[in-house]
Write a protein that holds these residues in place. Structure first.
Motif, PDB file in Angstrom:
ATOM      1  N   VAL A  75       0.807  -1.727  -0.315  1.00 47.89           N
ATOM      2  CA  VAL A  75       0.164   0.083   0.255  1.00 47.89           C
ATOM      3  C   VAL A  75       1.080   0.965  -0.263  1.00 47.89           C
ATOM      4  CG1 VAL A  75      -1.610   1.599   1.338  1.00 47.89           C
ATOM      5  CG2 VAL A  75      -1.813  -0.924   1.115  1.00 47.89           C
ATOM      6  N   SER A  76       2.338   1.472   0.825  1.00 48.35           N
ATOM      7  CA  SER A  76       3.310   2.452   0.461  1.00 48.35           C
ATOM      8  C   SER A  76       3.280   2.879  -0.804  1.00 48.35           C
ATOM      9  CB  SER A  76       3.603   2.792   2.017  1.00 48.35           C
ATOM     10  OG  SER A  76       3.073   1.774   2.783  1.00 48.35           O
ATOM     11  N   PHE A  77       3.678   1.447  -1.344  1.00 48.03           N
ATOM     12  CA  PHE A  77       4.554   1.619  -2.947  1.00 48.03           C
ATOM     13  C   PHE A  77       3.435   2.488  -3.135  1.00 48.03           C
ATOM     14  CE2 PHE A  77       5.567  -0.242  -6.827  1.00 48.03           C
ATOM     15  CZ  PHE A  77       6.884   1.070  -7.128  1.00 48.03           C
ATOM     16  N   ILE A  78       2.356   1.461  -4.162  1.00 43.67           N
ATOM     17  CA  ILE A  78       1.297   2.319  -5.179  1.00 43.67           C
ATOM     18  C   ILE A  78       0.660   3.298  -4.146  1.00 43.67           C
ATOM     19  CG2 ILE A  78      -0.865   1.926  -5.531  1.00 43.67           C
ATOM     20  CD1 ILE A  78      -0.479  -1.326  -5.552  1.00 43.67           C
ATOM     21  N   GLY A  79       0.088   3.875  -3.171  1.00 38.73           N
ATOM     22  CA  GLY A  79      -0.256   5.340  -2.706  1.00 38.73           C
ATOM     23  C   GLY A  79       0.522   6.130  -2.357  1.00 38.73           C
ATOM     24  N   ILE A  80       1.813   5.729  -1.694  1.00 39.65           N
ATOM     25  CA  ILE A  80       2.757   7.065  -1.741  1.00 39.65           C
ATOM     26  C   ILE A  80       3.308   7.564  -2.404  1.00 39.65           C
ATOM     27  CG2 ILE A  80       3.691   7.932   0.467  1.00 39.65           C
ATOM     28  CD1 ILE A  80       2.232   6.385   2.147  1.00 39.65           C
ATOM     29  N   THR A  81       4.728   6.146  -2.984  1.00 39.96           N
ATOM     30  CA  THR A  81       5.633   6.041  -3.003  1.00 39.96           C
ATOM     31  C   THR A  81       5.363   6.624  -4.811  1.00 39.96           C
ATOM     32  OG1 THR A  81       6.785   5.032  -1.498  1.00 39.96           O
ATOM     33  CG2 THR A  81       8.141   5.203  -3.767  1.00 39.96           C
ATOM     34  N   LEU A  82       4.607   5.952  -5.569  1.00 40.37           N
ATOM     35  CA  LEU A  82       4.887   5.772  -6.474  1.00 40.37           C
ATOM     36  C   LEU A  82       3.593   7.355  -6.948  1.00 40.37           C
ATOM     37  CD1 LEU A  82       5.257   4.437  -9.349  1.00 40.37           C
ATOM     38  CD2 LEU A  82       2.578   3.542  -9.200  1.00 40.37           C
ATOM     39  N   CYS A  83       2.448   6.961  -6.247  1.00 38.05           N
ATOM     40  CA  CYS A  83       1.746   8.340  -6.009  1.00 38.05           C
ATOM     41  C   CYS A  83       2.632   9.809  -6.231  1.00 38.05           C
ATOM     42  CB  CYS A  83       1.336   8.496  -5.459  1.00 38.05           C
ATOM     43  SG  CYS A  83      -0.521   9.941  -5.281  1.00 38.05           S
ATOM     44  N   LEU A  84       3.384   9.800  -5.119  1.00 41.66           N
ATOM     45  CA  LEU A  84       4.061  11.128  -5.035  1.00 41.66           C
ATOM     46  C   LEU A  84       5.396  11.078  -5.913  1.00 41.66           C
ATOM     47  CD1 LEU A  84       4.114  11.376  -0.976  1.00 41.66           C
ATOM     48  CD2 LEU A  84       2.548  12.688  -2.744  1.00 41.66           C
ATOM     49  N   ASN A  85       6.192  10.547  -6.625  1.00 40.49           N
ATOM     50  CA  ASN A  85       6.611  10.638  -7.936  1.00 40.49           C
ATOM     51  C   ASN A  85       5.993  10.673  -8.922  1.00 40.49           C
ATOM     52  OD1 ASN A  85       9.501   9.505  -7.038  1.00 40.49           O
ATOM     53  ND2 ASN A  85       8.404   8.005  -5.543  1.00 40.49           N
ATOM     54  N   LEU A  86       4.894  10.488  -8.851  1.00 42.64           N
ATOM     55  CA  LEU A  86       3.958  11.177 -10.146  1.00 42.64           C
ATOM     56  C   LEU A  86       3.700  12.307 -10.333  1.00 42.64           C
ATOM     57  CD1 LEU A  86       2.160   8.203 -11.006  1.00 42.64           C
ATOM     58  CD2 LEU A  86       3.646   8.641 -12.454  1.00 42.64           C
ATOM     59  N   SER A 340     -27.589   5.950  12.256  1.00 40.15           N
ATOM     60  CA  SER A 340     -26.665   5.499  11.711  1.00 40.15           C
ATOM     61  C   SER A 340     -25.666   5.821  12.009  1.00 40.15           C
ATOM     62  CB  SER A 340     -27.215   6.357   9.820  1.00 40.15           C
ATOM     63  OG  SER A 340     -25.952   6.336   8.977  1.00 40.15           O
ATOM     64  N   THR A 341     -24.069   5.923  11.982  1.00 44.96           N
ATOM     65  CA  THR A 341     -22.879   6.237  11.993  1.00 44.96           C
ATOM     66  C   THR A 341     -22.501   6.340  10.886  1.00 44.96           C
ATOM     67  OG1 THR A 341     -23.336   4.890  13.955  1.00 44.96           O
ATOM     68  CG2 THR A 341     -21.230   5.953  13.066  1.00 44.96           C
ATOM     69  N   MET A 342     -21.343   7.185  10.740  1.00 41.10           N
ATOM     70  CA  MET A 342     -20.269   7.385   9.749  1.00 41.10           C
ATOM     71  C   MET A 342     -19.505   7.350   9.721  1.00 41.10           C
ATOM     72  SD  MET A 342     -20.840  10.990   6.385  1.00 41.10           S
ATOM     73  CE  MET A 342     -22.124   9.870   5.805  1.00 41.10           C
ATOM     74  N   GLU A 343     -18.603   6.817   9.641  1.00 35.81           N
ATOM     75  CA  GLU A 343     -17.487   7.049  10.116  1.00 35.81           C
ATOM     76  C   GLU A 343     -16.044   7.007   8.661  1.00 35.81           C
ATOM     77  OE1 GLU A 343     -13.553   3.938  12.250  1.00 35.81           O
ATOM     78  OE2 GLU A 343     -15.914   3.313  12.542  1.00 35.81           O
ATOM     79  N   CYS A 344     -14.952   7.741   8.910  1.00 39.53           N
ATOM     80  CA  CYS A 344     -14.673   8.173   7.839  1.00 39.53           C
ATOM     81  C   CYS A 344     -12.840   8.627   8.267  1.00 39.53           C
ATOM     82  CB  CYS A 344     -14.815   9.401   6.743  1.00 39.53           C
ATOM     83  SG  CYS A 344     -13.798   9.771   5.288  1.00 39.53           S
ATOM     84  N   THR A 345     -12.208   7.812   7.941  1.00 38.49           N
ATOM     85  CA  THR A 345     -10.467   8.233   8.450  1.00 38.49           C
ATOM     86  C   THR A 345      -9.638   8.758   7.464  1.00 38.49           C
ATOM     87  OG1 THR A 345     -10.323   6.482  10.487  1.00 38.49           O
ATOM     88  CG2 THR A 345      -8.059   7.784   9.976  1.00 38.49           C
ATOM     89  N   ILE A 346      -9.630  10.311   7.170  1.00 40.37           N
ATOM     90  CA  ILE A 346      -8.613  10.637   6.141  1.00 40.37           C
ATOM     91  C   ILE A 346      -7.370  10.562   6.875  1.00 40.37           C
ATOM     92  CG2 ILE A 346      -8.445  12.962   4.997  1.00 40.37           C
ATOM     93  CD1 ILE A 346     -11.035  13.969   5.514  1.00 40.37           C
ATOM     94  N   TYR A 347      -6.662  11.103   5.788  1.00 42.33           N
ATOM     95  CA  TYR A 347      -4.782  10.490   6.346  1.00 42.33           C
ATOM     96  C   TYR A 347      -4.218  11.423   4.873  1.00 42.33           C
ATOM     97  CZ  TYR A 347      -5.181   6.118   8.511  1.00 42.33           C
ATOM     98  OH  TYR A 347      -5.947   5.656   9.356  1.00 42.33           O
ATOM     99  N   THR A 348      -3.489  12.148   5.171  1.00 39.02           N
ATOM    100  CA  THR A 348      -2.699  12.271   4.797  1.00 39.02           C
ATOM    101  C   THR A 348      -1.423  12.207   3.744  1.00 39.02           C
ATOM    102  OG1 THR A 348      -2.019  14.422   6.009  1.00 39.02           O
ATOM    103  CG2 THR A 348      -3.592  14.980   5.171  1.00 39.02           C
ATOM    104  N   THR A 349      -0.681  12.166   2.650  1.00 38.48           N
ATOM    105  CA  THR A 349       0.399  12.015   2.290  1.00 38.48           C
ATOM    106  C   THR A 349       0.892  13.052   2.010  1.00 38.48           C
ATOM    107  OG1 THR A 349      -0.701  11.493   0.294  1.00 38.48           O
ATOM    108  CG2 THR A 349      -0.099   9.613   1.531  1.00 38.48           C
TER     109      THR A 349
END
Length: 349
Positions: A75-86, A340-349
């Motif tokens: 997940v780190s490679f696809i969502g952070i490393t590759l994403c940020l380099n692009l 109804s409970t809405m749960e959402c966690t937002i992460y930043t890179t």
């Protein structure tokens, strides 16, 4: 003052994101290598988050098996490393305003991928489903219009050189500039697609490893290692790794500490107080701030096509969020007793 805190927090979040696009563009224009930039950024983020991960998640029992560790690495490679380099590669050939604009399609892209992968259901027979689909289409069209349709130049914020100088220079670089913008835009959209994919993959990993701050720190650590190996393979000049007291150091420290660290807590606070829709509604504000600052500081031109594309992006995003809000209200009406409970966690890179 207590009721105003979420509004102040969300304003600070968008100012930070606008600063990220502006400072990153400034550092890259000054000649900093994009691969080295990502490696340093993730190093600053890891060092900053490590103490918080130790103290805040020490009571959370989250066994780290080889299977979970491998998933976090992937997940780190696809969502952070590759994403940020692009992202930073595309930033070389585009503007900070375009970078801020294209991030507005991430909610729509994430929703589309979630429907395709059957993580989320979509019913176009209902009003909220039609509104969400329409919002996605309008957002995507707005991104294309913003990138590829120029039109006449809006001279409201034109603080550049004289018209004859601009016409002479534009005739020389017009073809190459268009090619670079197209290439940068396509790469930027690819980075946003990876970012959307990262949200979906991270939701799966969080079920197996619920220590949120520790998970974010591990992803930053893995991304730092991956980005450093990639940068060392691509950049053989050791002078490119030297940091001085200049815009380069300020930019990587800002992105690593302020963007990854501070906005993480501000987003969690705002989501807890007002919900995820409230946070997402203010996303276009970063585009407005970036466009205005770029026009004044770097004489970045604003075209009518870009303005129309930006308005389509903002309208599509708000339409999509309106559909999500309508869906949440209908779910509450269907389950009045249980709620109804809405749960959402937002992460930043």
């Amino acid at each position: 003052m207590e009721t105003r805190k979420p509004y102040i927090a969300v304003l600070i979040i968008q100012l930070i994101y606008a600063g990220m696009a502006l400072l990153s563009k400034a550092a890259i224009d000054e000649g900093m290598n994009t691969y080295v930039f990502v490696a340093y950024r993730q190093a600053f983020a890891t060092i900053f988050l490590a103490p918080f991960a130790f103290f805040l998640d020490r009571k959370i029992s989250a066994p780290l098996s080889y299977s979970v560790l491998w998933k976090i690495f992937l997940v780190s490679f696809i969502g952070i490393t590759l994403c940020l380099n692009l992202y930073y590669f595309a930033l070389k050939y585009t503007s900070a305003t375009l970078a801020a604009a294209t991030t507005n399609i991430i909610p729509a892209l994430t929703f589309t991928m979630a429907v395709i992968s059957r993580v989320e259901k979509l019913s176009i027979k209902r009003s909220h489903g039609m509104v969400k689909v329409l919002g996605c289409l309008v957002s995507f069209c707005g991104a294309l219009v913003f990138a590829f349709v120029k039109g006449p130049h809006i001279k409201l914020l034109d603080l550049g050189s004289t018209g004859s100088q601009e016409e002479a220079s534009s005739r020389v670089v017009k073809f190459s500039f268009k090619c670079e913008m197209v290439k940068g835009t396509l790469v930027m959209l690819s980075a946003n697609a990876l970012w959307s994919m990262w949200y979906l993959m991270q939701a799966h990993v969080m079920k197996q490893y619920p220590a949120k701050v520790r998970l974010t720190t591990l992803q930053c650590l893995f991304s730092c290692v991956q980005s450093s190996v990639w940068a060392m393979a691509m950049v053989r000049d050791t002078s490119s790794w030297k940091l001085h007291w200049d815009i380069n150091l300020l930019s990587v420290a800002y992105c690593g500490i302020v963007v990854t660290g501070i906005t993480y807590w501000l987003q969690l606070f705002t989501v807890d107080k007002k919900g995820p829709v409230f946070v997402a509604m203010f996303t276009p504000l970063a585009l407005v701030i970036t466009a205005v600052v770029s026009a004044f500081l770097w004489k970045e031109k604003l075209y009518l096509g870009s303005l129309c594309g930006g308005l389509l992006l903002i309208g599509g995003l708000n339409g999509f969020l309106l559909g999500k809000n309508m869906e949440a209200k209908q779910l509450q009406q269907l389950e009045p007793k249980e709620g109804s409970t809405m749960e959402c966690t937002i992460y930043t890179t």
